[in-house]
Structures are given as C-alpha cells and as structure tokens.
Write an enzyme that holds these catalytic residues in place. Structure first.
Site, PDB file in Angstrom:
ATOM      1  N   PRO A 178       4.939  32.564  50.529  1.00 50.72           N
ATOM      2  CG  PRO A 178       3.053  33.204  49.308  1.00 50.72           C
ATOM      3  CD  PRO A 178       4.238  32.284  49.269  1.00 50.72           C
ATOM      4  CG  MET A 179       4.659  30.941  55.016  1.00 55.27           C
ATOM      5  SD  MET A 179       5.838  29.911  55.929  1.00 55.27           S
ATOM      6  CE  MET A 179       7.394  30.717  55.474  1.00 55.27           C
ATOM      7  CE  LYS A 228       1.839  28.692  48.332  1.00 51.99           C
ATOM      8  NZ  LYS A 228       0.761  28.162  49.189  1.00 51.99           N
ATOM      9  CB  CYS A 252      -5.253  32.050  51.996  1.00 49.65           C
ATOM     10  SG  CYS A 252      -5.395  32.263  53.795  1.00 49.65           S
ATOM     11  N   GLY A 289       7.642  26.407  52.800  1.00 44.08           N
ATOM     12  CA  GLY A 289       6.999  27.251  53.787  1.00 44.08           C
ATOM     13  C   GLY A 289       7.462  26.942  55.189  1.00 44.08           C
ATOM     14  NE  ARG A 290       2.977  23.742  57.354  1.00 44.48           N
ATOM     15  CZ  ARG A 290       2.086  22.761  57.515  1.00 44.48           C
ATOM     16  NH1 ARG A 290       1.513  22.589  58.698  1.00 44.48           N
ATOM     17  NH2 ARG A 290       1.773  21.969  56.516  1.00 44.48           N
ATOM     18  CG  ASN A 347       3.403  25.094  49.021  1.00 45.73           C
ATOM     19  OD1 ASN A 347       2.322  25.509  49.414  1.00 45.73           O
ATOM     20  ND2 ASN A 347       4.493  25.198  49.752  1.00 45.73           N
ATOM     21  N   GLY A 348       3.956  22.017  49.812  1.00 47.57           N
ATOM     22  CA  GLY A 348       3.286  21.195  50.801  1.00 47.57           C
ATOM     23  C   GLY A 348       4.137  20.034  51.269  1.00 47.57           C
ATOM     24  CG  ASP A 349       3.113  17.576  53.741  1.00 44.27           C
ATOM     25  OD1 ASP A 349       2.781  18.542  54.443  1.00 44.27           O
ATOM     26  OD2 ASP A 349       2.382  16.573  53.585  1.00 44.27           O
TER      27      ASP A 349
END
Length: 331
Positions: A18-19, A141, A102, A228-229, A204-206
């Site tokens: 979710p972004m 999350k 967040c 995500g990104r 999650n992350g990187d």
C-alpha cells in the site's frame, strides 16, 4: 501454498505494498496484470472515513479483477477504528490491513502508523478488537520498532498473531530510519523462525531486483515479499521476479512500445476513475519512472507533466513512440 486465513496464494507470493498516492485502482490493475498476487489500497484514514471525507471514501473503490485485494486503514482511536471496520467491510475486500508502520510525521504525531510502536499494548488491543468486529481476515503491516533500542518485533508479531491477526508484513527499518539506510531483514527472519508463529510472515523493504526477492525467499526463509517502490513506473517487476524464479534468468527488457501502452492505459483508467482533471494531474508522478534512462527526454517529459488536458498528454505519448520507438532499454 501460503494461506491468509482461507485465501490460498502461491508459494512465496508477491504483494503490492500500500503506497499513498500510488496504489490506486489504475496502478493496482496494471500490477495485477503483471503478476502481483495480492494488491493493497492506499492507506485510508479512519477519521476521514467516519467523517465521510470524499478522498478517504474514494479509496475504498475496489474491483473484481483485483482480487484478492486488501484495504489498508490507519488510526489510533479504538472507537474510530471499529466504526471504520464496519464502513470498510461494506466494500467487501478480501483482507483488511492495519497500518502500524507509516513513518510520516503527520500520521505518527496522532499516535497512528508507526507512532503506535511506542505502545505495543494499544497495538495489541486495537488488533484484537478489530478481529472481533469482522469475519474478514485482519492483517498488519508494521516496522521493526520505533528505533534501534526498542526493537521487539518477535514479541510484537507473536502477540498480534495470538489475538487473531492472520498475516504480518514487516518493513525492515525502524521508524527512526524512515527510508534511509539499508533494510534489515534479519529480525524478520527471527519472527518467521519463532516456533510459536504459524501465520505468514512477509518481508518488505529494498526488494528492487529479482535477486533480492530470491534472497528473501531462499536465504531469509520468509513466506512472501511485499514490493513497493520498485513497482512504481515498473508494474512489470512482478513478472520479472517470477520469470527469474522460474528460469534463473532476467526477463527481457521492457520495450518502448510496452511502456507507452502502459502509460496510456494508466492515464485512461485514471480519467475513467477520477475524472479528467484529477486523472491527468495525479498520473503525472508516474511518467518519470516509466521513461527512466532515456537521453534527451526532458522536452517530452515536460509535455507529459505540464499539460492539463489528456489529449495533449496522449499526443505526447505518440511523439515519444515516434521519436524513441527504437530505443533499446538495457534492463
């Protein structure tokens, strides 16, 4: 197979994170088509929903082609969160996800998002009461902790599971890190390796290359990966990861024709959903990523992000295809 309650997913599913201002229905549709196994909405404010704020209510729009889809909500007030559950349930999502991660100041200052990491008992209470309120699976999350000195994620995950959380996605940074430095997946593995844990644990992350996704799967042993990104401007990332898993080779470079077509469809879906003005304005943030790495592209990018009428943006896409149609992307 990985299961979130009664939702069956493939081995090591890929989840679209979710972004805010990114994972709206048009973007989710593109990612779903390219292999995302679960997609999540932008996070929705509980206070905005109970006040019927138009922007918050609009985020509840989900479509059959997206399933399984999760609606993510955030807040720190129990009464508001319970009312939110009732409102969200009416949209019939497959999953309701609570945002306990967040790091943005305007969210944290209200005790929500990662702000709640300073009060694990409240985090547990909110989760428990929300689980009791609905038959829809509740997931969470979150982050490793508030800061390096307060990482208790193994305990936190177990407590959330014990009150009925059906899956947990953990970003490998603390709130203090924001998005700086490298994500640390080791504490997430500690959660997964806790013998008392039986719900899916997603990392999650990187994760911005297929190799990193494979590392998370094979060396860190997690149940799945939340992306995500890396997907912004590259909804093909899910397909690229799955191709790498299957063949050990990188998927072929995405062509200019495919990029233009995706940008065109993205804009049209945004207009169909939000209307001409918002559709044009809010899709601008994606174009730089769709067309990254093309030399002498500034003139065309400016046309995409400054024109207020969709016909002019669509015309810019045509110009890009005519001018750069033979451009060879290397990845």
């Amino acid at each position: 197979m990985v299961k979130i309650h009664n939702i069956e997913l493939p081995d090591f599913p890929l989840l679209l994170a979710p972004m805010e201002d990114v994972s709206d229905p048009p973007f989710r549709a593109l990612c779903k088509e390219q292999g995302a196994d679960v997609v999540y909405t932008e996070f929705v404010s509980s206070e905005g929903l109970i006040r019927n704020a138009e922007k918050s209510v609009m985020k509840l729009d989900i479509y059959e082609k997206e399933r399984p889809v999760g609606i993510q909500i955030f807040g720190a007030n129990l009464d508001s969160m319970l009312q939110t559950i009732d409102i969200v349930a009416a949209s019939k999502p497959d999953i309701i996800d609570i945002n306990f991660g967040c790091p943005v100041k305007k969210v944290v200052s209200k005790g929500a998002g990662a702000g709640i990491l300073k009060d694990v008992c409240l985090m547990e209470q909110l989760t428990a009461e929300m689980v009791k309120r609905t038959n829809i699976p509740i997931t969470v999350k979150t982050r490793l902790g508030w800061d390096h000195d307060s990482i208790r994620i193994v305990e936190v995950a177990e407590r959330l599971q014990d009150v009925g959380c059906k899956a947990i996605a953990i970003h490998g940074r603390t709130r203090a890190q924001m998005y700086k430095g490298e994500a640390d997946w080791k504490p997430i593995t500690e959660v997964k390796n806790n013998p008392r844990m039986h719900i899916p644990v997603f990392g999650n992350g990187d994760v911005d290359t297929p190799e990193k996704a494979m590392l998370m799967r094979d060396e860190f042993g997690l149940d799945g990966c939340m992306i995500g990104r890396a997907s912004i401007g590259n909804p093909w990332f899910f397909k690229q990861v799955k191709h790498f898993f299957e063949t050990g080779e990188h998927y072929r470079p995405i062509t200019m024709q495919e990029r233009v077509e995706a940008a065109r469809r993205h804009l049209q879906m945004a207009i169909d959903w939000k209307g001409e003005i918002l559709g044009v304005f809010e899709t601008r943030r994606h174009y730089t990523n769709y067309f990254k790495g093309i030399p002498h592209f500034k003139e065309y990018r400016m046309k995409m992000v400054t024109n207020d009428h969709s016909k002019d943006v669509f015309a810019a896409f045509d110009e890009v295809l005519e001018k750069f149609g033979d451009f060879q992307f290397t990845e």
